[in-house]
Design an enzyme around this catalytic site. Structure first.
Site, mmCIF file in Angstrom:
data_model
loop_
_atom_site.group_PDB
_atom_site.id
_atom_site.type_symbol
_atom_site.label_atom_id
_atom_site.label_comp_id
_atom_site.label_asym_id
_atom_site.label_seq_id
_atom_site.Cartn_x
_atom_site.Cartn_y
_atom_site.Cartn_z
ATOM 1 N N ARG A 69 0.677 -5.031 -5.886
ATOM 2 C CA ARG A 69 1.018 -6.158 -5.036
ATOM 3 C C ARG A 69 1.147 -7.288 -6.044
ATOM 4 O O ARG A 69 0.514 -7.073 -7.301
ATOM 5 C CB ARG A 69 -0.260 -6.390 -4.177
ATOM 6 C CG ARG A 69 -0.233 -5.381 -3.121
ATOM 7 C CD ARG A 69 -1.209 -6.084 -1.867
ATOM 8 N NE ARG A 69 -0.825 -5.111 -0.787
ATOM 9 C CZ ARG A 69 -1.851 -3.846 -0.432
ATOM 10 N NH1 ARG A 69 -2.811 -3.703 -1.224
ATOM 11 N NH2 ARG A 69 -1.652 -3.319 0.724
ATOM 12 N N THR B 47 4.260 2.117 5.832
ATOM 13 C CA THR B 47 2.849 1.928 5.899
ATOM 14 C C THR B 47 2.031 2.631 6.672
ATOM 15 O O THR B 47 2.645 3.071 7.862
ATOM 16 C CB THR B 47 2.661 0.503 6.145
ATOM 17 O OG1 THR B 47 1.569 0.344 6.589
ATOM 18 C CG2 THR B 47 3.588 0.036 7.466
ATOM 19 N N ARG C 297 -5.762 -2.247 8.748
ATOM 20 C CA ARG C 297 -5.736 -3.716 8.474
ATOM 21 C C ARG C 297 -5.758 -4.307 9.611
ATOM 22 O O ARG C 297 -7.170 -4.203 10.273
ATOM 23 C CB ARG C 297 -4.391 -4.318 7.820
ATOM 24 C CG ARG C 297 -4.379 -5.404 6.981
ATOM 25 C CD ARG C 297 -2.926 -5.972 6.575
ATOM 26 N NE ARG C 297 -2.504 -4.977 5.421
ATOM 27 C CZ ARG C 297 -2.516 -5.418 4.344
ATOM 28 N NH1 ARG C 297 -2.804 -6.560 3.826
ATOM 29 N NH2 ARG C 297 -1.770 -4.555 3.398
ATOM 30 N N ASP D 251 5.814 -5.570 5.828
ATOM 31 C CA ASP D 251 6.502 -6.690 6.128
ATOM 32 C C ASP D 251 6.628 -7.671 4.784
ATOM 33 O O ASP D 251 7.721 -8.489 4.543
ATOM 34 C CB ASP D 251 5.695 -7.494 7.096
ATOM 35 C CG ASP D 251 5.984 -6.996 8.619
ATOM 36 O OD1 ASP D 251 6.909 -6.509 8.794
ATOM 37 O OD2 ASP D 251 5.268 -7.334 9.541
ATOM 38 N N ASP E 8 -0.028 1.906 8.491
ATOM 39 C CA ASP E 8 -0.571 1.000 9.571
ATOM 40 C C ASP E 8 0.121 0.917 11.021
ATOM 41 O O ASP E 8 -0.216 0.596 12.013
ATOM 42 C CB ASP E 8 -0.941 -0.460 9.260
ATOM 43 C CG ASP E 8 -1.640 -0.666 7.930
ATOM 44 O OD1 ASP E 8 -2.497 0.430 7.895
ATOM 45 O OD2 ASP E 8 -1.755 -1.494 7.316
ATOM 46 N N GLY F 156 0.847 -1.098 0.075
ATOM 47 C CA GLY F 156 -0.170 0.209 -0.064
ATOM 48 C C GLY F 156 0.761 1.357 0.097
ATOM 49 O O GLY F 156 1.982 1.090 0.667
ATOM 50 N N ASP G 80 2.360 -1.127 11.691
ATOM 51 C CA ASP G 80 2.029 -2.323 12.339
ATOM 52 C C ASP G 80 3.676 -3.446 11.836
ATOM 53 O O ASP G 80 3.511 -4.487 11.777
ATOM 54 C CB ASP G 80 0.969 -3.164 11.497
ATOM 55 C CG ASP G 80 1.314 -3.266 10.333
ATOM 56 O OD1 ASP G 80 2.003 -2.557 9.386
ATOM 57 O OD2 ASP G 80 0.267 -4.017 9.461
#
Ligand code: ADP
Ligand code: F6P
Length: 324
Positions: free
Chosen positions: A76, A129, A175, A107, A131, A15, A133
Site C-alpha cells: 500500500r 481481492t 473488510r 478499488d 473480499d 492485499g 467487494d
C-alpha cells in the site's frame, strides 16, 4: 486513433489474493503473444516510485500458476495518493518506456490506475481481492480460494465444537463486506451468519437462538462473524455469560489469503489477465475487467467505481431459512 502500445507494465497492489500469479502469467504471455515487451513492477505503486522494474519474458512466469501470493509482491503506497506521486509515477513509466499498465488489485488500486491514465499511460484494472467487494464484477480473483480455505477450517472447528457441545464464533475476513461470511456460513451450516451489511447488533437474538437450538438437541452452535463486525472474543465472553454454554472465538485471519489457488481462481484469473492484455493492445485505457452475467467484459473505471453492490437479498434470506 488509438495510441500504439509497445511496452506494458504489470503490477499487483493492495492485499494479495490467490490467483494473482495466474493473472500476471496471463498478462505477460498474452502480451508477448501480441508482440509487446513486458516489464514487471514490484511492490505495487511503491515499487513504481522506487523504480523496482524488471524485464519479463515468457519464462519469467513459469511455475507460478499454482502458487499463492504474488511473485511481484504488493504494497500500500500513500505517496501515490498525491498528485506529486502520480506525476512521478508517470515520469518513471515514460523513462522505462512503459506506455500501458495492467493493475491487479481492488478499488483503491483503480484510483491509482485512473490517475496514470489521466497522465497518458493507458491503464487497465483487474479485480484482485478475496473480499468480492468490487461492484462491477460478480467474481474477484482470490475469493474462491479464500472461501474454500475458510470453509475447510470452519468444518474442523465444527467437529471439536460438537464434541465439546460448545458454541463457536468464527471470524472470517472481508473488510467491510460480508460475502466471505455469507458463502462460508451457508456452506458450513452456520446457525447465525453475521454480515456487516445486515447485522443489527441484537446480541440477545443470538443468545435466544443458541438457547432454543440447545433445547432442540443441537450439540453445537456455529456463528460465522464477518471481520467488518469483529469483536468475536468479547462477543464469546458475553454469549457464554448469558447462556452458560462454553463459547470460543476463532479468528481465521491471514490463512484465508494464502495457499494454492483453486481451479476457478486459476482459470478466471488466466482469462481476465489475457483479456486485459488484449484490450490494452487494442488501445483501450481507463478500463477495468469484470465478469458480469456469465461474460467477461470491461467498464470505464469511473463508472465501475460509482457502481453499488449489496448482499443479494434472496441469498441472505436463504442463509437464515436454512439455519432453523
Ligand atoms: P485495494 O486496491 O485492494 O482496494 P487499497 O485501497 O489499499 O487496496 O489501495 C491500494 C493502493 O492503491 C494504495 O496504497 C495506493 O497506493 C493506491 N491508491 C488508493 N487510492 C488511491 C487514490 N485515490 N489515488 C491514487 N492512488 C490510490
Ligand atoms: O482486502 C483483503 C483483506 O484481507 C481484507 O479482508 C482485510 O480486511 C484486509 O485485507 C487486511 O489488510 P492488511 O493486509 O493490511 O492487514
Amino acid at each position: 486513433m488509438a495510441k500504439e502500445i509497445k511496452t506494458i507494465g504489470v503490477l499487483t497492489s493492495g492485499g494479495d489474493a490467490p490467483g494473482m500469479n495466474a493473472a500476471i502469467r496471463a498478462v505477460v504471455r498474452k502480451s508477448i503473444d501480441n508482440g509487446l515487451k513486458v516489464k514487471g513492477i514490484k511492490k505495487g505503486y511503491q515499487g513504481l516510485l522506487n523504480e523496482e522494474i524488471i524485464d519479463m519474458e515468457a519464462r519469467s512466469v513459469s511455475d507460478i500458476i499454482q502458487r499463492g501470493g504474488t511473485i511481484l509482491g504488493t504494497a500500500r503506497c500513500m505517496d501515490f495518493m498525491t498528485e506529486e506521486g502520480q506525476q512521478r509515477g508517470y515520469e518513471i513509466c515514460k523513462k522505462h518506456g512503459i506506455d500501458g499498465l495492467v493493475v491487479i488489485g481492488g478499488d483503491g488500486s483503480y484510483r491509482g490506475a485512473q490517475a496514470l491514465s489521466r497522465h497518458g499511460i493507458n491503464t487497465i484494472g483487474i479485480p484482485g481481492t478475496i473480499d468480492l467487494d468490487i461492484a462491477c464484477t460478480d467474481y474477484t480473483i482470490g475469493f474462491d480460494t479464500a472461501v474454500n480455505t475458510a470453509m475447510q477450517a470452519i468444518d474442523k472447528v465444527r467437529d471439536t465444537s460438537s464434541s465439546h457441545e460448545r458454541c463457536s464464533i468464527i471470524e472470517v475476513m472481508g473488510r467491510n463486506a460480508g460475502y466471505i461470511a455469507l458463502w462460508c456460513g451457508v456452506a458450513t451450516g452456520g446457525d447465525d451468519i453475521l454480515l456487516p451489511e445486515k447485522y443489527d447488533y441484537n446480541e440477545q437474538q443470538i443468545i435466544n437462538n443458541i438457547i432454543a437450538n440447545r433445547k432442540k438437541g443441537k450439540t453445537h452452535h456455529l456463528i460465522i462473524n464477518a471481520e467488518g463486525i469483529g469483536h468475536s472474543t468479547s462477543m464469546a465472553r458475553r454469549v457464554e455469560a448469558a447462556t452458560g454454554i462454553e463459547t470460543r472465538a476463532t479468528i481465521l485471519g491471514y490463512m484465508q489469503r494464502g495457499g494454492s489457488p483453486t481451479c476457478k481462481d486459476r482459470y478466471y484469473a488466466s482469462i481476465m489477465g489475457s483479456y486485459a492484455a488484449d484490450i490494452l493492445f487494442e488501445g483501450k485505457t481507463n478500463r477495468v475487467v469484470g465478469y458480469k452475467h456469465g461474460e467477461f467484459t470491461d467498464f470505464d473505471i469511473e463508472e465501475a467505481l460509482q457502481m453499488q453492490k449489496d448482499i443479494p437479498p434472496y441469498q441472505y434470506e436463504i442463509s437464515k431459512a436454512l439455519a432453523i
